[in-house]
Scaffold this motif. Structure first.
Motif: not given
Ligand SMILES: [Zn+2]
Lengths: 475, 611
Positions: B265-266, B473-474, B492-495
Motif C-alpha cells: 500500500t505504500g 505506491y507513494t 492510490l496511483e501505482k508507480h
C-alpha cells in the motif's frame, strides 16, 4: 375674580407651557430608556430613577400651580429676600452639606436632597431684575455695572467654595442678558477675548498663540490705520526672517526648532517695524505695541498662575475641564463613548429601549448629564434634531415673551431665563457631541434630578406668570 | 423705545446659530461619519471565539497518539479594567506582582497593534488550579475574562518529527489566510501542518452583548448571528505506534533513521528519526524555552533525518545496478565475474573489495556484496555499445534509477521532504568536460557512493519496489480522515518500474541468501528460527567526515511481503552490525509482535555515537 382667572388663562402663554410639557415628558421617557432594567419594567416603578423622575415631574406641576397662585407683586417685592435666602442656603450647604464626588453641593433634609446652586440661579435672576428695574438705573453706568456684578459675584464665590465648576460657569450667562440691557459690546468682546485666550493658552502651544496674536495685531493695525505699505513691509519682514532662520537651520543640519524660529523672526521684525513706524510718525503704534505685549504677557501669566498659584487638585479639575486630563483611563473616555452612542444612532436611531451604548453603561452619567446620548442613540438624528429644534423654539419664544413685557423687571428676568436656559443647553449638548469640554451641568427639563427640574420649572414659570399678567402695569 | 432693543436680534441670532451648528455637527456624527457605528458594535458586542477541539490522531491500529487537553487563556480588555487588588490577583494567577503591573501598564498603551478597546491575551494557558481559583473571583476584576482552548497532548512521546507541532500563528501566516486571527494556533510542521485544514475544524463565534462592567447581558439577536464551531476531523495514520516507539527505543543513542513501509500500500509503518525529542516540549508555554535548547543541541534532534538527510546508499545500491544490468541485457543471472580483491580501472587504480571473492554469479554477488562484480556490471551498463555515447547510456541508467523514486520528492503528506540527488549527465560534463568521462570515471556509482544522495525514505521505497517486484505506491502517513471518503488519489496511483519481474526474482534470490545462507553478509540477523523469511542487503556508506554510515535494507516475508525497511545509522561502520540488527528486531516486532532477542537488543543499546 372669575374675570381675572379667565383673563389669566387667556393670557397664559400656552405655547411655552406646551413645549415645557413636551420636553419634560421626553426627558422622562429617555431616562426610562437610559436606566431601564429588566427587573423593573414599569416606567412608574418608584424604586427606579424613572419612577422618581415621575414623582418630581408631578411635584413640579404642583410648583407650577403654586407659582400661578402667588400674587404678581410677591416676586418684585420679595426679590431681594429670596436672593438673600438663596445665599443663606449656599452658606448652609458649605456648612451642613454632604460631600459627593469631591463637592459639597447637596443639602439633605431628611430623605430629600436639594442643590442650592440650582435655585440660586433663579434668585439671582430675580435680584438683578429687581435692581435694574429701579428708577434711573442705567447698565452703562459704572455704579450699576458694579452692583449687578456684585449680585452675580456673591453666589459665584459661594459656589467656588463647594466647588461646582458647572454651576459656577452658568452665572457667566447673565452677560447675555446684560448685553441686551445695554452693556457695551466692547466689554463683552474684551471679556470674551480674555476668556478665549485664557483657555487657549492652557491648551495650545505658546508659540502658536504668539503667532496668532501678532498676525491679528498686523491685521488690526492695517484695518485701523490704513498704513498698508508699512504693514506690508513689517509683515514681509517677519516672513522673510522666518524663512531665513529656517534656511539656516536646514543648512546647519540642526533639528528644526520652530519655537525659536517663530519667536526670533517675530521679535526681530517687530523691532524693525517699530523703528520704521516710529520714524514715519504713524499714529497708534503705541496702542498696537501695547496690545501685542499685553496679549503675550497675558498668555504667559495665565500659565504662570495656573502652575504656581492654583493648588494641584484645583488644577486637576481644571485640566479635566479643559480636556487636558480626562478620566482615569486617560483618553477622553466619556466624550468618546458619548459620541459613539450618539453617532451609532444613525438617521432614525436604534429604537426605543434598543440603545446598547447607553443602556450598558458605556456612557457615564447617562440619565443626568449625558441624557442627550440616549436621545441620539435611540431616536437618531430625527430625535436629536427635534430636541435641538424644540430648545431653539423655546429660547426664541422666551425672547419674544421678554420683549413684549412692559416692565423692565419682567424683561430683564425674561432675558435671564433665556440666557440660563441657553447656556445649559449649549454647554450640555456641546459636551455630549464633543465640541465643548466636559462640564457637568444638566440639560434643562431632560436630565434626571429633582433640584434641576424644579429650579428650571420655577425659572420658566415665574416668567410665564409674569407674562400672563403683563397687562397689569408692573413697575 | 429702548435704545438697545435691536440687540434682541443679535441675541436671537446667537441662539439660532448655536442650534444650527449643533444640528450640522449631529448630522455629521450620526449620518456622515459611520465609524461610530462600528465602535459601538465593538463596544457592546463581545465576540467569543469558540475554538473547536482539534482532530485526534490515531495509529493504524486505532491506538491514540495525539489528543487534547483544555487550557485557559486569561484575556484582558484594557479600557474596562478598573483598579483592583493586584496583590491578590497576582497570587491567583501565580505571577510576580511586578510582572502583572507591567503587563497591565503595557496593555493600556495604545499602539497600532494594541487596541485598548478589544480583548487581548493577558496570560496564556493558566493551569487548571489557577483557573479554578480565578473563576470564583473573576467578578472582582472587571476587564478580565477567561477563554478556553485546547492544547495538544501526546500519549507516548513518539514520532515527534512526523506529527509536527501546533503553535501560535505569526503575522505573515495571518496575512496569507484570513481564517486566522492573532493568537490562533496553527499546525507548524509535520502532519499538524499537512492536515491543518482537516484537523482544525472550523471556529465558531458567539456574539454576546456585554455592559461596561463586562457583564454578559445576553446573546446578540438571540444567537441568530452565532456560528457553531465544527470539531476537527480525526486522523488515522498509517503508523504502527508500537513499531515506531520500538524503533525510537532501539535508536535512542544513535543518529540515523529507520523507515518501514507496507509494500502493498505504500503506508509508512514507522519513520524513526534519531535522535528524537518529546513532542510535548514544543507545546504551550514551554516551547519558547525548549525550542532554542533543541535547536542548539549538537545531535540536532530537530533535524528530520528520515526525509531530509542525504546519505550515499552504499552497497545497498548494488541491487539497483543489478536490476538495471539485467534489464539492459548486459547481464544474466549467470554472468560470472571474477573478484581478485578489487576492481582495476583507469590503468593503475584499484577499487578494493572486502574479500577475494573469486568467481561469482549475480545472486552470489548480491549475497556477498562483491564490489568487483558490480563495478563490472556498472561498466557494462554505461559503456554499452548499444548507445552512441556515454551521455546517452548514462541518461538511460539515470532514468532507470529514478524510476525507484530517487532524485525527486514523492510529493507526499510528509512535510519537509527533500529530493535527494542523482547527478545528471550535465553535472559530469561540467566536472570532467563533455565526452571526457566514462564508466570508470564515475565508478563509485556502481557501489552507491560519491555524489549519490538518498534519503532513508527513498531507500525504504527501493526496498518496497523490490519487495513488490516492480512497483510502489507513494509512501504516505495517513490512512483515513474522519468524515472523508477514502484517501488522497495520489496515494492510490501505482508507480511501476520499467523492469522485468524476473530481474527482481534474481536480486531477491541474492538478498535472501545474504540473510539466510552461510556466507551472506547479514547471515547473523536471520530469523529462520522465528519462521521469518527476511531478504536483506547490507551497505556501508562512505562518510568523508568520519566513520562510515551503517546501512541495511530488508523486507519480509519473501513472498507477499508485509514490511520493507531501510535503516541508516550514522558513523557506525559496517552495515550489518548496527543497521542490520535494528532492521531485524523491528521486522520481528512488526510481524510477530514479539521481542525474543534480548541480547541483540542490549547490544544495539550499547551503541555510542562517535564522530
Ligand atoms: Zn569481491
Amino acid at each position: 375674580m372669575i374675570d381675572s382667572r379667565t383673563s389669566f388663562l387667556r393670557n397664559l402663554d400656552w405655547t411655552t407651557v406646551f413645549i415645557y410639557l413636551l420636553l419634560v415628558i421626553m426627558g422622562w421617557i429617555n431616562i426610562y430608556a437610559a436606566v431601564y432594567n429588566d427587573q423593573h419594567k414599569s416606567i412608574f416603578e418608584i424604586s427606579q430613577r424613572y419612577g422618581s423622575q415621575m414623582l418630581w415631574i408631578l411635584a413640579a406641576f404642583v410648583l407650577v400651580f403654586v407659582i400661578f397662585m402667588i400674587d404678581l407683586k410677591f416676586y418684585t417685592f420679595f426679590a431681594y429676600p429670596i436672593y438673600g435666602l438663596s445665599l443663606l442656603l449656599l452658606i448652609l450647604v458649605l456648612v451642613m452639606g454632604r460631600e459627593i464626588n469631591g463637592a459639597r453641593a447637596w443639602l439633605f433634609i431628611g430623605k430629600f436632597s436639594i442643590q442650592p446652586a440650582e435655585f440660586a440661579k433663579v434668585a439671582t435672576a430675580l435680584a438683578i431684575a429687581k435692581y435694574l428695574s429701579a428708577y434711573n438705573i442705567k447698565v452703562t453706568s459704572l455704579r450699576a455695572l458694579l452692583s449687578v456684578g456684585l449680585i452675580i459675584f456673591l453666589p459665584m464665590v459661594l459656589i467656588i467654595l463647594q466647588p461646582d465648576a458647572g454651576s459656577l460657569l452658568v452665572f457667566f450667562s447673565f452677560s447675555i442678558m446684560l448685553f441686551r440691557e445695554g452693556l457695551p459690546g466692547g466689554v463683552l468682546i474684551f471679556g470674551f477675548v480674555l476668556a478665549v485666550l485664557f483657555f487657549v493658552s492652557l491648551v495650545v502651544l505658546k508659540v502658536y498663540i504668539i503667532a496668532a496674536i501678532v498676525l491679528i495685531g498686523y491685521l488690526a493695525f492695517v484695518l485701523y490705520t490704513r498704513n498698508y505699505k508699512e504693514t506690508l513691509i513689517g509683515f514681509s519682514l517677519t516672513v522673510a526672517l522666518f524663512f531665513l532662520f529656517w534656511g539656516i537651520m536646514k543648512v546647519s543640519h540642526k533639528t528644526n526648532d520652530f519655537y525659536f524660529i517663530i519667536a526670533a523672526s517675530f521679535f526681530l521684525s517687530g523691532l524693525v517695524f517699530l523703528v520704521i513706524t516710529f520714524f514715519r510718525k504713524i499714529r497708534h503704534v503705541a496702542a498696537f505695541v501695547l496690545f501685542l505685549f499685553s496679549a503675550i504677557f497675558f498668555a504667559y501669566s495665565v500659565e504662570y498662575m495656573y502652575h504656581h498659584i492654583l493648588h494641584e487638585h484645583q488644577r486637576d479639575r481644571m485640566d479635566i475641564l479643559l480636556g487636558l486630563k480626562q478620566d482615569p483611563l486617560g483618553m477622553g473616555y466619556n466624550v468618546n463613548q458619548s459620541m459613539i452612542a450618539i453617532g451609532s444612532g444613525g438617521f432614525a436611531g436604534k429604537g426605543f429601549l434598543q440603545g446598547t451604548q447607553t443602556k450598558y453603561n458605556f456612557v457615564p452619567e447617562q440619565s443626568t448629564d449625558f441624557i442627550f446620548c440616549t436621545v441620539g442613540e435611540e431616536w437618531g438624528f430625527m430625535g436629536t434634531a427635534v430636541v435641538v429644534g424644540l430648545f431653539m423654539f423655546l429660547l426664541i419664544r422666551v425672547i419674544f415673551i421678554s420683549e413684549r413685557q412692559r416692565s423692565t423687571f419682567s424683561r430683564v428676568y425674561g432675558y435671564s431665563v433665556a440666557s440660563i436656559l441657553f447656556f445649559h443647553f449649549a454647554i450640555n449638548v456641546g459636551m455630549t457631541i464633543g465640541v465643548l469640554p466636559v462640564i457637568g451641568i444638566p440639560l434643562p427639563f431632560f436630565s434626571y434630578g429633582g433640584s434641576s427640574l424644579w429650579s428650571f420649572t420655577i425659572l420658566l414659570f415665574v416668567l410665564i406668570r409674569l407674562d400672563a399678567s403683563r397687562m397689569e402695569l408692573l413697575k | 423705545m429702548n435704545p438697545y432693543a435691536f440687540r434682541r436680534y443679535i441675541v436671537g441670532a446667537i441662539f439660532v446659530l448655536t442650534g444650527l451648528i449643533y444640528i450640522v455637527r449631529l448630522f455629521y456624527l450620526q449620518i456622515i461619519d459611520r465609524s461610530y457605528e462600528r465602535s459601538a458594535e465593538n463596544n457592546s458586542r463581545r465576540l467569543i471565539t469558540q475554538y473547536p477541539a482539534r482532530g485526534l490522531i490515531y495509529d493504524r491500529n486505532g491506538q491514540l497518539i495525539v489528543y487534547n487537553e483544555a487550557a485557559y487563556d486569561l484575556m484582558i480588555t484594557p479600557v474596562e479594567v478598573k483598579t483592583f487588588d493586584t496583590v491578590e490577583f497576582s497570587k491567583i494567577i501565580n505571577l510576580p506582582i511586578e510582572v502583572v503591573r507591567e503587563k497591565i501598564r503595557k496593555s493600556r498603551v495604545k499602539t497600532n497593534t494594541n487596541n485598548i478597546f478589544k480583548p487581548s491575551l493577558f496570560v496564556g494557558q493558566l493551569s487548571a488550579e489557577n483557573y479554578a481559583l480565578l473563576g470564583e473571583k473573576l467578578y472582582k476584576y472587571p476587564g478580565f475574562f477567561v477563554q478556553t482552548r485546547t492544547l495538544r497532548k501526546y500519549a507516548n512521546k513518539t514520532a515527534a518529527h512526523l506529527l509536527g507541532y501546533v503553535g501560535e500563528i505569526d503575522s505573515s501566516g495571518i496575512k496569507k489566510d484570513h481564517y486566522y486571527k492573532t493568537g490562533d494556533y496553527i499546525g507548524i510542521s509535520g502532519l499538524e501542518k499537512t492536515y491543518e485544514t482537516d484537523l482544525r475544524g472550523r471556529k465558531g463565534t458567539n456574539i454576546l452583548l456585554v455592559d461596561v462592567h463586562n457583564r454578559v447581558k445576553g446573546s446578540f439577536q438571540n444567537g441568530r448571528a452565532d456560528t457553531v464551531a465544527i470539531v476537527g476531523s480525526d486522523l488515522t495514520t498509517t503508523l504502527d505506534a508500537n513499531l515506531q516507539e520500538y524503533g525510537e527505543f532501539l535508536m535512542q543513542n544513535m543518529r540515523g533513521s529507520a523507515v518501514a513501509i507496507e509494500p502493498a500500500t505504500g503506508e509508512i509503518l514507522a519513520m524513526v528519526s534519531a535522535p528524537t525529542y518529546d513532542p510535548g516540549l514544543l507545546i504551550g508555554r514551554g516551547r519558547r524555552v525548549n525550542f532554542p535548547y533543541l535547536q542548539n543541541d549538537p545531535m540536532k534532534p530537530l533535524f528530520f533525518r528520515s526525509a531530509m538527510a542525504n546519505y550515499p546508499p552504499g552497497s545497498t545500491f548494488k541491487i539497483v545496478n543489478g536490476i538495471i544490468g539485467l534489464q539492459e541485457g548486459v547481464l544474466t543471472p549467470n554472468t560470472h565475474y571474477s573478484c581478485a580483491g578489487g576492481y582495476n580501472y583507469g590503468g593503475s587504480k584499484l577499487l578494493k573489495c572486502t574479500h577475494v571473492h573469486g568467481s561469482l554469479n549475480l545472486p552470489q554477488a548480491v549475497q556477498q556484496s562483491c564490489n568487483t562484480y558490480f563495478c563490472n556490471v556498472f561498466r557494462s551498463i554505461i559503456d554499452n555499445r548499444k548507445y552512441s555515447s556515454t551521455n546517452q547510456s548514462y541518461n538511460v541508467w539515470r532514468d532507470d534509477v529514478m524510476s525507484f523514486g530517487l532524485g525527486k520528492k514523492f510529493n507526499s503528506d510528509i512535510s519537509n521532504e527533500l529530493s535527494g540527488n542523482v547527478p545528471s549527465s550535465g553535472y559530469y560534463d561540467r566536472v570532467f568536460g563533455k565526452d571526457r568521462w566514462k564508466s570508470n570515471t564515475i565508478i563509485s556509482l556502481a557501489i552507491g557512493q560519491a555524489e549519490l544522495g538518498i534519503t532513508p525514505l527513498q531507500m525504504a521505497n527501493i526496498v518496497t519496489t523490490i519487495a513488490n517486484r516492480g512497483y510502489y505506491y507513494t509512501p504516505h502517513l495517513v490512512k483515513k480522515i474522519l468524515n472523508k471518503q477514502g484517501i488522497d488519489s495520489r496515494f492510490l496511483e501505482k508507480h511501476t518500474t520499467p523492469f522485468d519481474t524476473s530481474a527482481y526474482g534474481v536480486i531477491i534470490q541474492g538478498m535472501y541468501a545474504a540473510v539466510n545462507e552461510a556466507g551472506g553478509t547479514a547471515y547473523w540477523v536471520n530469523m529462520q528460527n522465528l519462521g521469518i523469511d527476511m531478504c536483506g542487503k547490507t551497505g556501508t556508506a562512505q562518510n568523508p567526515h568520519g566513520e562510515n554510515h551503517s546501512v541495511f535494507i530488508a523486507f519480509a516475508p519473501r513472498e507477499n511481503p508485509r514490511i520493507a525497511i531501510a535503516v541508516f545509522v550514522e558513523n557506525a561502520g559496517y552495515g550489518a552490525t548496527w543497521a542490520g540488527r535494528i532492521a531485524s528486531l523491528m521486522v520481528e516486532k512488526y510481524l510477530k509482535g514479539t521481542r525474543t532477542r534480548k541480547p541483540m537488543e542490549d547490544f544495539v543499546l550499547t551503541f555510542k555515537y562517535k564522530k
